[in-house]
Design a protein around this motif. Structure first.
Motif, PDB file in Angstrom:
ATOM      1  N   ALA A   4      19.986   1.984   4.924  1.00 33.25           N
ATOM      2  CA  ALA A   4      20.564   1.254   6.061  1.00 33.25           C
ATOM      3  C   ALA A   4      22.084   1.288   6.001  1.00 33.25           C
ATOM      4  CB  ALA A   4      20.066  -0.190   6.063  1.00 33.25           C
ATOM      5  N   LEU A   5      22.628   1.192   4.782  1.00 34.33           N
ATOM      6  CA  LEU A   5      24.085   1.299   4.605  1.00 34.33           C
ATOM      7  C   LEU A   5      24.570   2.661   5.070  1.00 34.33           C
ATOM      8  CD1 LEU A   5      26.866   0.471   3.371  1.00 34.33           C
ATOM      9  CD2 LEU A   5      26.036   1.435   1.214  1.00 34.33           C
ATOM     10  N   MET A   6      23.838   3.717   4.716  1.00 31.20           N
ATOM     11  CA  MET A   6      24.250   5.062   5.088  1.00 31.20           C
ATOM     12  C   MET A   6      24.138   5.310   6.589  1.00 31.20           C
ATOM     13  SD  MET A   6      25.454   6.582   2.447  1.00 31.20           S
ATOM     14  CE  MET A   6      26.132   4.958   2.037  1.00 31.20           C
ATOM     15  N   ILE A   7      23.099   4.729   7.235  1.00 33.81           N
ATOM     16  CA  ILE A   7      22.966   4.873   8.692  1.00 33.81           C
ATOM     17  C   ILE A   7      24.170   4.241   9.382  1.00 33.81           C
ATOM     18  CG2 ILE A   7      21.644   4.193  10.726  1.00 33.81           C
ATOM     19  CD1 ILE A   7      19.111   4.382   8.998  1.00 33.81           C
ATOM     20  N   SER A   8      24.527   3.013   8.976  1.00 31.76           N
ATOM     21  CA  SER A   8      25.656   2.335   9.608  1.00 31.76           C
ATOM     22  C   SER A   8      26.973   3.022   9.283  1.00 31.76           C
ATOM     23  CB  SER A   8      25.711   0.862   9.174  1.00 31.76           C
ATOM     24  OG  SER A   8      25.880   0.743   7.772  1.00 31.76           O
ATOM     25  N   THR A   9      27.108   3.501   8.040  1.00 29.46           N
ATOM     26  CA  THR A   9      28.337   4.201   7.663  1.00 29.46           C
ATOM     27  C   THR A   9      28.446   5.526   8.402  1.00 29.46           C
ATOM     28  OG1 THR A   9      28.238   3.193   5.457  1.00 29.46           O
ATOM     29  CG2 THR A   9      29.699   5.075   5.720  1.00 29.46           C
ATOM     30  N   SER A  31      17.079  -2.812   9.938  1.00 27.84           N
ATOM     31  CA  SER A  31      15.999  -1.910   9.520  1.00 27.84           C
ATOM     32  C   SER A  31      15.703  -1.986   8.024  1.00 27.84           C
ATOM     33  CB  SER A  31      16.365  -0.461   9.876  1.00 27.84           C
ATOM     34  OG  SER A  31      17.453  -0.011   9.094  1.00 27.84           O
ATOM     35  N   ALA A  32      16.603  -2.584   7.248  1.00 27.15           N
ATOM     36  CA  ALA A  32      16.455  -2.586   5.790  1.00 27.15           C
ATOM     37  C   ALA A  32      15.403  -3.588   5.327  1.00 27.15           C
ATOM     38  CB  ALA A  32      17.787  -2.896   5.124  1.00 27.15           C
ATOM     39  N   HIS A  33      14.727  -3.236   4.238  1.00 28.91           N
ATOM     40  CA  HIS A  33      13.750  -4.121   3.604  1.00 28.91           C
ATOM     41  C   HIS A  33      14.421  -4.786   2.405  1.00 28.91           C
ATOM     42  CE1 HIS A  33       9.909  -5.665   2.230  1.00 28.91           C
ATOM     43  NE2 HIS A  33      10.120  -5.116   1.035  1.00 28.91           N
ATOM     44  N   VAL A  34      14.777  -6.056   2.559  1.00 28.40           N
ATOM     45  CA  VAL A  34      15.428  -6.812   1.490  1.00 28.40           C
ATOM     46  C   VAL A  34      14.730  -8.161   1.334  1.00 28.40           C
ATOM     47  CG1 VAL A  34      17.715  -5.736   1.669  1.00 28.40           C
ATOM     48  CG2 VAL A  34      17.146  -7.662   3.162  1.00 28.40           C
ATOM     49  N   ASN A  87       0.818  -1.220   0.000  1.00 32.59           N
ATOM     50  CA  ASN A  87       0.000   0.000   0.000  1.00 32.59           C
ATOM     51  C   ASN A  87       0.852   1.272   0.000  1.00 32.59           C
ATOM     52  OD1 ASN A  87      -2.368  -1.621   0.213  1.00 32.59           O
ATOM     53  ND2 ASN A  87      -2.028  -1.783   2.440  1.00 32.59           N
ATOM     54  N   GLY A  88       2.016   1.186  -0.650  1.00 30.76           N
ATOM     55  CA  GLY A  88       2.870   2.364  -0.776  1.00 30.76           C
ATOM     56  C   GLY A  88       3.589   2.767   0.499  1.00 30.76           C
ATOM     57  N   GLN A  89       3.657   1.880   1.507  1.00 31.64           N
ATOM     58  CA  GLN A  89       4.325   2.214   2.765  1.00 31.64           C
ATOM     59  C   GLN A  89       5.821   2.458   2.534  1.00 31.64           C
ATOM     60  OE1 GLN A  89       3.284  -1.383   4.883  1.00 31.64           O
ATOM     61  NE2 GLN A  89       1.804  -0.290   6.151  1.00 31.64           N
ATOM     62  N   LYS A  90       6.345   3.477   3.227  1.00 32.27           N
ATOM     63  CA  LYS A  90       7.767   3.769   3.119  1.00 32.27           C
ATOM     64  C   LYS A  90       8.551   2.836   4.039  1.00 32.27           C
ATOM     65  CE  LYS A  90       7.391   8.660   1.925  1.00 32.27           C
ATOM     66  NZ  LYS A  90       7.748  10.041   2.318  1.00 32.27           N
ATOM     67  N   ARG A  91       9.589   2.251   3.487  1.00 32.76           N
ATOM     68  CA  ARG A  91      10.472   1.407   4.277  1.00 32.76           C
ATOM     69  C   ARG A  91      11.913   1.826   4.058  1.00 32.76           C
ATOM     70  NH1 ARG A  91       7.583  -4.527   3.368  1.00 32.76           N
ATOM     71  NH2 ARG A  91       6.081  -4.330   5.067  1.00 32.76           N
ATOM     72  N   VAL A  92      12.773   1.461   4.994  1.00 31.15           N
ATOM     73  CA  VAL A  92      14.185   1.806   4.878  1.00 31.15           C
ATOM     74  C   VAL A  92      14.817   0.919   3.808  1.00 31.15           C
ATOM     75  CG1 VAL A  92      16.399   1.850   6.087  1.00 31.15           C
ATOM     76  CG2 VAL A  92      14.311   2.550   7.277  1.00 31.15           C
ATOM     77  N   SER A  93      15.424   1.542   2.815  1.00 25.40           N
ATOM     78  CA  SER A  93      16.055   0.770   1.747  1.00 25.40           C
ATOM     79  C   SER A  93      17.404   0.232   2.211  1.00 25.40           C
ATOM     80  CB  SER A  93      16.258   1.649   0.513  1.00 25.40           C
ATOM     81  OG  SER A  93      17.222   2.643   0.774  1.00 25.40           O
ATOM     82  N   SER A  94      17.931  -0.696   1.436  1.00 22.15           N
ATOM     83  CA  SER A  94      19.253  -1.242   1.730  1.00 22.15           C
ATOM     84  C   SER A  94      20.297  -0.137   1.711  1.00 22.15           C
ATOM     85  CB  SER A  94      19.604  -2.323   0.705  1.00 22.15           C
ATOM     86  OG  SER A  94      20.783  -2.993   1.076  1.00 22.15           O
ATOM     87  N   PHE A  95      20.155   0.804   0.767  1.00 22.91           N
ATOM     88  CA  PHE A  95      21.096   1.921   0.676  1.00 22.91           C
ATOM     89  C   PHE A  95      21.009   2.818   1.906  1.00 22.91           C
ATOM     90  CE2 PHE A  95      21.972   6.354  -0.564  1.00 22.91           C
ATOM     91  CZ  PHE A  95      23.305   6.222  -0.925  1.00 22.91           C
TER      92      PHE A  95
END
Length: 469
Positions: free
Chosen positions: A66-71, A287-290, A56-64
């Motif tokens: 999540a990478l930026m949060i950890s970096t 947190s990433a949606h993969v 339903n168009g929900q926003k989720r944290v992308s893999s990118f």
């Protein structure tokens, strides 16, 4: 006296316990996964392009994101001041051991982040997880999960965020005479607290958005400066690399004082800059949606490489080609970097370093907070508690700009050490689950499929986000 005792405990823990534990785990995971951190790194660009749109168009944290949060958390002022201190104390050879630990540590980062994905839990349209979650669900010990969470919260939310704030403030005395005696430390602390509040009260999506903008800009700008310094002094590069490898195996220097040798300082700088195996980055990975946990495990390998092989190396090469001699306790840390950059870029180089310190530190403030939030919600998922916690984090940031945090630094290091020991034991016990997930991923890739994970396929229980519909 209290700070001296903390310093001795800190030195013993890191020099004689954690280094060997982290290196041993990294080597074990490297062998068991068949050097997955090198074999599968080519998969990462395609993974980072995947969308994270939910139902339903929900926003989720992308893999990118999540990478930026950890970096953002990994890449901080330690990548500037920490490398300068390691070079000043251990010499150029420390850089080699830093590189080696990034490669070995990549396997640990893969395992812990894969496990965080497998055992993540739903949080509305998002996910959260990390060591506390896989300790509770896979090892069936909520008590140790809470112990880990408390250590991480104390370390990242209060210790490290206070220090990042202090590092930003400490870059300003160059511009403001008698800085500590003026109102400016209070102003800086207040501004940082307000800026951080605007991000953290916006939730994980705003954190992901901010870091996905700041981190790439910050990293490319800093790398650009390093490339400029390297090109300007290109004739020195062969001698610099020869010196790094020569001093890395200086037996006489190592025998003279192992704790302060290039080996130990390089390993410490590498391991505790990229945080591989320490249990912090898995909080972002979860947190990433993969479609498969291994995908995010591989992405976190890239985060380790960005931190150490790229950002830390930029600092090291900049310092080594400058001709400025570092000396522990005399010319190290930020002053060492400022003096080195000034030789190649003049006065404006110092201004650039000041700006870089701000962005490195601010991104770390946001990334560190996210880790702490995930763990406060593990202990008790309460909006009231979360908002009170956010306010205490802002107080720590405000006070950090005004104080000398040497005692808190030692306390934070010890807490991080305790956190790392708990996490390493956990991932060593749970490693076979990550190995089976990797086999499942590679089997699907070999068949030409886009890997999709179901917990039943590898015999995993309590993985609530990965069961067949």
């Amino acid at each position: 006296m209290f700070n001296e005792i903390l310093g001795k405990v800190n030195d013993f823990m890191y020099t004689y316990v954690l280094i060997f534990l982290l290196v041993g785990a990294g080597v074990y995971f490297t062998v068991r996964t068949g050097f997955v951190q090198l074999r599968r790194i080519a998969d990462v660009p395609a993974i980072l392009k995947e969308k994270a749109q939910g139902e339903n168009g929900q926003k989720r944290v992308s893999s990118f994101q999540a990478l930026m949060i950890s970096t953002a958390s990994r890449v901080g002022t330690g990548n500037i001041a920490g490398i300068a201190t390691a070079l000043a104390a251990g010499g150029p050879g420390a850089v080699f051991w830093m590189w080696l630990m990034a490669v070995i540590g990549g396997a640990s980062a893969f395992v812990e982040s894969t496990l965080a994905q497998i055992y993540k839990v739903r949080d509305g349209a998002s996910y959260r997880g990390g060591p506390s979650y896989y300790i509770e669900q896979a090892l069936h010990s909520r008590k140790w999960g809470i112990v880990f969470s408390l250590a991480l919260i104390a370390c990242f939310a209060y210790g490290f965020n206070g220090l990042q704030s202090y590092n930003i403030s400490s870059a300003l005395p160059y511009y403001i005479p008698d800085y500590s005696q003026t109102i400016w430390p209070v102003v800086v602390g207040a501004v940082l607290a307000v800026l951080t509040a605007l991000v953290i009260f916006g939730g994980v999506h705003r954190i992901g958005f901010i870091t996905s903008v700041i981190v790439p800009v910050m990293a490319f700008g800093y790398i650009g400066m390093g490339l400029y310094m390297a090109v300007r002094n290109y004739s020195q590069l062969p001698a610099v690399f020869a010196l790094i490898f020569q001093r890395a195996f200086d037996v006489q220097a190592i025998a003279g004082g192992f704790a302060g040798s290039a080996v130990v300082l390089g390993i410490k700088r590498g391991l505790f800059s990229n945080e591989a195996g320490m249990g912090s980055a898995p909080n972002a990975s979860a947190s990433a949606h993969v479609s498969h946990p291994v995908k995010q495990g591989l992405v976190q390998v890239l985060s380790v490489f960005i931190d150490t092989l790229v950002i830390c190396s930029t600092t090291a090469i900049t310092l080594l080609v400058s001709g400025v001699e570092g000396q522990a306790g005399v010319m190290d840390g930020i002053p060492f970097v400022q003096a080195a950059v000034k030789t190649g870029m003049g006065e404006w180089g110092i201004h650039f370093i000041t700006v870089a310190i701000f962005f490195f530190a601010f991104s770390s403030l946001v990334g560190n907070y996210y880790y702490a939030e995930s763990n406060i919600r593990f202990i008790r998922d309460s909006k009231v508690l979360l908002n009170v916690f956010r306010c205490t984090c802002l107080v720590a940031i405000f006070l950090g700009a005004q104080a000398d945090f040497s005692t808190v630094w030692n306390l934070a290091d010890i807490l991080m050490g305790c956190m790392a020991i708990i996490n390493i034991v956990a991932i060593l016990l749970l490693g076979p689950i990550a190995f089976r997930a990797l086999q499942n991923y590679e089997k699907q890739r070999a068949s030409g499929e886009d890997p999709v994970f179901y917990a039943e396929d590898i015999g995993v229980e309590n993985a609530d986000c990965w069961h067949r519909p």
